[in-house]
Design an enzyme around this catalytic site. Structure first.
Site, PDB file in Angstrom:
ATOM      1  N   LYS A 176      42.847 -35.073  -6.692  1.00 22.70           N
ATOM      2  CA  LYS A 176      43.196 -33.628  -6.071  1.00 22.70           C
ATOM      3  C   LYS A 176      41.932 -33.466  -4.948  1.00 22.70           C
ATOM      4  CE  LYS A 176      39.397 -33.241  -9.279  1.00 22.70           C
ATOM      5  NZ  LYS A 176      38.528 -32.342  -8.600  1.00 22.70           N
ATOM      6  N   THR A 177      41.008 -34.338  -4.269  1.00 24.69           N
ATOM      7  CA  THR A 177      40.479 -34.534  -3.778  1.00 24.69           C
ATOM      8  C   THR A 177      40.246 -34.915  -2.426  1.00 24.69           C
ATOM      9  OG1 THR A 177      38.452 -35.330  -5.685  1.00 24.69           O
ATOM     10  CG2 THR A 177      37.645 -35.205  -2.801  1.00 24.69           C
ATOM     11  N   ARG A 207      38.792 -41.089 -18.536  1.00 24.64           N
ATOM     12  CA  ARG A 207      37.563 -42.022 -16.957  1.00 24.64           C
ATOM     13  C   ARG A 207      38.222 -43.895 -17.215  1.00 24.64           C
ATOM     14  NH1 ARG A 207      37.122 -38.759 -14.667  1.00 24.64           N
ATOM     15  NH2 ARG A 207      38.627 -37.356 -15.886  1.00 24.64           N
ATOM     16  N   GLN A 265      40.451 -30.232 -18.331  1.00 22.66           N
ATOM     17  CA  GLN A 265      39.064 -30.416 -18.044  1.00 22.66           C
ATOM     18  C   GLN A 265      38.102 -29.416 -17.777  1.00 22.66           C
ATOM     19  OE1 GLN A 265      39.081 -34.431 -15.222  1.00 22.66           O
ATOM     20  NE2 GLN A 265      40.912 -33.765 -14.388  1.00 22.66           N
ATOM     21  N   ASP A 278      37.728 -25.912  -5.425  1.00 22.66           N
ATOM     22  CA  ASP A 278      37.544 -27.483  -6.223  1.00 22.66           C
ATOM     23  C   ASP A 278      37.669 -27.055  -7.325  1.00 22.66           C
ATOM     24  OD1 ASP A 278      38.330 -30.021  -6.728  1.00 22.66           O
ATOM     25  OD2 ASP A 278      36.423 -30.595  -6.331  1.00 22.66           O
ATOM     26  N   GLU A 279      37.814 -28.183  -8.574  1.00 23.96           N
ATOM     27  CA  GLU A 279      37.625 -27.416 -10.054  1.00 23.96           C
ATOM     28  C   GLU A 279      37.458 -26.148 -10.159  1.00 23.96           C
ATOM     29  OE1 GLU A 279      36.786 -30.250 -11.626  1.00 23.96           O
ATOM     30  OE2 GLU A 279      36.071 -31.439 -11.008  1.00 23.96           O
TER      31      GLU A 279
END
Length: 673
Positions: A29-30, A605, A247, A216-217
């Site tokens: 996504k980044t 992770r 998330q 973002d987020e």
DNA sequence: TAGTGTTAGATTTTT
DNA sequence: TCTAACACTA
């Protein structure tokens, strides 16, 4: 565009109407945000200054800026706005300072300052005193602010007398902040929202500035942050929101993951793109994650897949006690470090609560395994650093009560609680700040004359020092100031050992160096004014650790919350037990779902291997308790888990033998090399 | 103001 | 069971 999958490309190319990117864990996504910014500038000719990207943490903002720096030369990205929500708010407030009725040099209070202020107001407020805990009041006020309620609105909507009392406290608090020319963190969002909502001219000004907004987020936004987004974007709706409801783990802190679905309501022409290809993990990791999250009734279905490789079944280490658990993790890491020649930085140990870290730390130390513990007391929470910051804040803002209270008797000046109490009373009666109250005739009358003399002398000294501040760089001036007040002498007086005093003094030297470094503008390289410097400092929560994060070859110890956004080849998820994960206080539906998502975050992770650990019995508040494995383990298909250590109750001697064996393995290796 | 006793509370945490 | 924050006392 090269190397982007079709969904990622679609997200990058989609320009003129609102877009929601539902980006699964590890789906790049980044990368999408970075490429989209590059695309906007390079292919669409959008001026960099019209592009605004917003993150939640300074670290995320820094990383994004760095990645864009790798893609675009400096002159093409000049003016680009990448910042946290709070920094964006601060900058907006600065530019609109007159409209907002603030004086230049206003202070941004941190959580501790704000709590101290609430404590002192609570003692004064008869309707609230004794009814509410300061922490609760702080939380409630913060909730109200995030929901954009004024004190009087809070009063009207309050359900019972406790809430009403809290609302009255909120009123006191807001007044006091105004008197001190101060804002708290919530104000950095709330004030801009109020301005843009109520002032059409300002709104237009900002909507013209913000041509393109990327968030973002997005699942972590709260009500006021979403409102800020809406107001900045306006009717044109050139918004890219990137987030993942799977998330969402910060609802307990006011985040509104439903803001994701509200987008479709508020922007009827919204397009949604799902990113489901994962570039991080082997398939067994993703299968476990998918199976777990399928049980979350509150989120949209999304299935991760990857081409990284098949992967192995996940081990579940059943340990006797927490000590045993820590020891097994440590020896396991040691073993794999040498056997697979895998550097320590490839390993991460995750846990639900910080207290779980203690035993693990002990074991790692025992085996001389280097580790970095994230969390705990940060550099900026140290008393000496906060003291120095308070002095500097007072230089920028003479009416900063929180800062004044912090250092007025540090080092000792004989100005004790009684004096401050009386002074506070005068200040509140007249709605002025403390320094002003101290200068008043009333203070001269009501205070003991000797103390009053002390007080005015100190204030005179502050004023004189302040007028000298312009003559030299801030760090230089602060060095002089700390010597003038003999802060080192104070530290020696405070600490039992000379060594401890030295250590704290060294912290201050570090702080001074850091001050020197950040006293220049990131973009222009010009040196910041004192006011700008102080405001920048209060938002930079962490000492820049970028060198340590990456360079140190050490095992990482993190809470599940702190692990979000990171990835590691080998992950240990410790304490997979009922009442720990899910936590005992999270049994109701919503909170349970969030615990599951937390577990999902932990699992995702892992890049190559995942190891769950749990104990049979654990000491809890001094009481030994039998432990049941976490229900989340049952939600993962049995074939994916390989249980180890059931029925085998290792004695302490056996454990020690394992450790000894590992140690001799190291010696052999070291001998060889 | 240092030193002692008492009591609650023990999850996550950025800005 | 452990701790940290506080209130109280010398």
């Amino acid at each position: 565009m090269q190397g982007l999958n079709p969904q990622q490309q679609a997200a990058v190319r989609h320009i003129d109407t609102p877009l929601l990117v539902l980006a699964g864990a590890g789906s790049g996504k980044t990368r999408v945000i970075v490429e989209k910014i590059v695309h906007l500038i390079e292919s669409k000719g959008t001026p960099a200054r019209g592009i605004w990207a917003v993150t939640f943490t300074n670290k995320a903002a820094r990383e994004m800026a760095e990645r864009i720096g790798q893609r675009l030369p400096a002159e093409r990205r000049r003016g680009l706005n990448i910042s946290t929500f709070h920094t964006l708010g601060l900058n907006l407030i600065r530019r609109e300072i007159r409209t907002l009725g603030l004086r230049p040099g206003f202070t941004v209070l941190d959580a501790e300052d704000s709590l101290n202020l609430i404590k002192s107001l609570l003692q004064q407020n008869e309707s609230a005193a004794g009814m509410i805990e300061p922490k609760e009041a702080q939380w409630q006020i913060s909730q109200w602010k995030n929901d954009l309620l004024t004190p009087s609105q809070a009063m009207q909507t309050s359900a019972d007398e406790v809430e009403a009392a809290c609302a009255s406290l909120y009123d006191d608090y807001a007044r006091q902040l105004t008197a001190c020319n101060a804002l708290d963190f919530d104000d950095l969002i709330k004030r801009p929202v109020e301005l843009l909502r109520d002032d059409a001219e300002a709104r237009e000004r900002w909507q013209n500035r913000v041509r393109y907004l990327l968030v973002d987020e997005y699942q972590d936004t709260n009500a006021s942050q979403y409102e800020l987004v809406r107001l900045l974007v306006g009717k044109l709706g050139r918004l890219t929101a990137v987030g993942d409801d799977h998330q969402s783990i910060y609802a307990w802190r006011g985040a509104r993951p439903e803001n994701l679905s509200h987008l479709a309501r508020d922007f009827p022409n919204l397009t949604t793109v799902k990113l489901e290809q994962n570039y991080r993990s082997v398939n067994t990791v993703l299968t476990a994650a998918n199976q777990l999250i399928a049980n979350d009734p509150t989120t949209q279905p999304k299935t991760l897949w990857s081409a990284v490789g098949p992967g192995e079944a996940h081990r579940v280490l059943v340990c006797d006690t927490a000590e045993d658990e820590a020891e097994r993790i440590a020896t396991d890491i040691l073993h794999r470090h040498f056997k697979d020649d895998s550097p320590y930085r490839n390993f991460a140990i995750l846990f639900r609560g910080n207290h779980q870290a203690r035993l693990i730390e002990q074991q790692l130390r025992k085996l001389s395994i280097p580790y970095i513990l994230t969390g705990g007391q940060s550099f900026f929470e140290r008393a000496e650093v906060k003291d120095a910051m308070a002095y500097l804040r007072l230089m920028a803002n003479p009416s900063d009560d929180a800062a004044l209270l912090r250092i007025i008797n540090t080092p000792r000046r004989g100005i004790g609680p009684t004096t401050l109490e009386r002074l506070g009373q005068i200040a509140r009666e007249r709605h002025v700040h403390l320094a002003a109250a101290a200068r008043s005739v009333t203070a001269a009358q009501r205070l003991d004359s000797r103390v009053h003399h002390q007080l005015t002398q100190f204030l005179d000294w502050l004023d004189a020092t302040r007028s000298r501040m312009d003559e030299q760089p801030a760090a230089e001036a602060m060095r002089g100031l700390l010597e003038e007040v003999d802060y080192f002498g104070y530290l020696r007086e405070q600490e039992n050992s000379a060594k401890a005093a030295e250590r704290r003094w060294t912290n201050l030297q570090d702080w001074l160096e850091w001050t020197e470094r950040i006293a220049v503008d990131n973009d222009s390289g010009e040196s910041l004014s004192l006011t700008e410097l102080v405001q920048k400092m209060s938002l930079l929560g962490i000492l820049e650790q970028k060198t340590r994060d990456q360079d140190d070859n050490a095992v990482r110890l993190l809470t599940l919350h702190a692990a979000k956004g990171l990835e590691f080849p080998h992950v240990y998820l410790s304490g997979m037990e009922e009442d720990l994960l899910p936590h005992q206080d999270c049994q109701e539906d919503d909170r349970l779902a969030e615990e599951r998502r937390l577990c999902f975050v932990g699992i995702t992770r892992a890049q190559r291997s995942l190891t769950f650990t749990l104990t049979r019995r654990r000491r809890r508040y001094g009481q030994w308790r039998d432990v049941r494995p976490s229900r989340f383990l049952e939600e993962v298909e049995a074939d994916l888990l390989r249980w180890e250590g059931i029925g085998v109750q290792k004695s302490e001697e056996e454990n020690r033998a394992t450790a000894a064996e590992a140690m001799s393995a190291i010696r052999a290796m070291l001998g060889k090399s």
